[in-house]
Design an enzyme around this catalytic site. Structure first.
Site, short mmCIF file in Angstrom:
data_model
loop_
_atom_site.label_atom_id
_atom_site.label_comp_id
_atom_site.label_asym_id
_atom_site.label_seq_id
_atom_site.Cartn_x
_atom_site.Cartn_y
_atom_site.Cartn_z
N HIS A 58 152.96 82.02 119.39
CA HIS A 58 151.65 82.63 119.54
C HIS A 58 150.66 81.89 118.65
CE1 HIS A 58 148.52 85.72 118.87
NE2 HIS A 58 148.80 86.04 120.11
N ALA A 59 149.44 81.71 119.10
CA ALA A 59 148.34 81.09 118.36
C ALA A 59 148.70 79.73 117.77
CB ALA A 59 147.80 82.05 117.31
#
Length: 87
Positions: free
Chosen positions: A15-16
């Site tokens: 994620h991210a």
């Protein structure tokens, strides 16, 4: 087709920031690399959006796949990153 099974080491999953680093590394490889969770459709590992929709959390096992000349080395490079805590 070559495959690698790898456990996601990042505490926030893919994620991210980890997704951005992973996509950059995968896109730089000489072959297209896909990533999937067991039973799910593969997404292109070089796509941040694809990685974010994968829903891979810390401790999940993912399957990397690639085909063609340089696939083994490319998978090794990406698998090493997935197995690293990138947080």
């Amino acid at each position: 087709m070559s495959e690698r099974r790898v456990t996601v080491a990042s505490k926030v999953g893919i994620h991210a920031r980890p997704a951005a680093l992973l996509a950059k590394t995968a896109a730089a490889q000489p072959v297209v690399i896909t990533i999937r969770k067991e039973g799910a459709e593969p997404v292109e590992a070089g796509s941040i959006l694809g990685l974010m929709t994968l829903g891979a959390s810390h401790g999940d096992e993912v399957i990397l796949a690639a085909e063609g000349e340089g696939a083994e080395a490319a998978l090794d490079e990406v698998a090493k990153l997935v197995a690293t805590d990138m947080d």
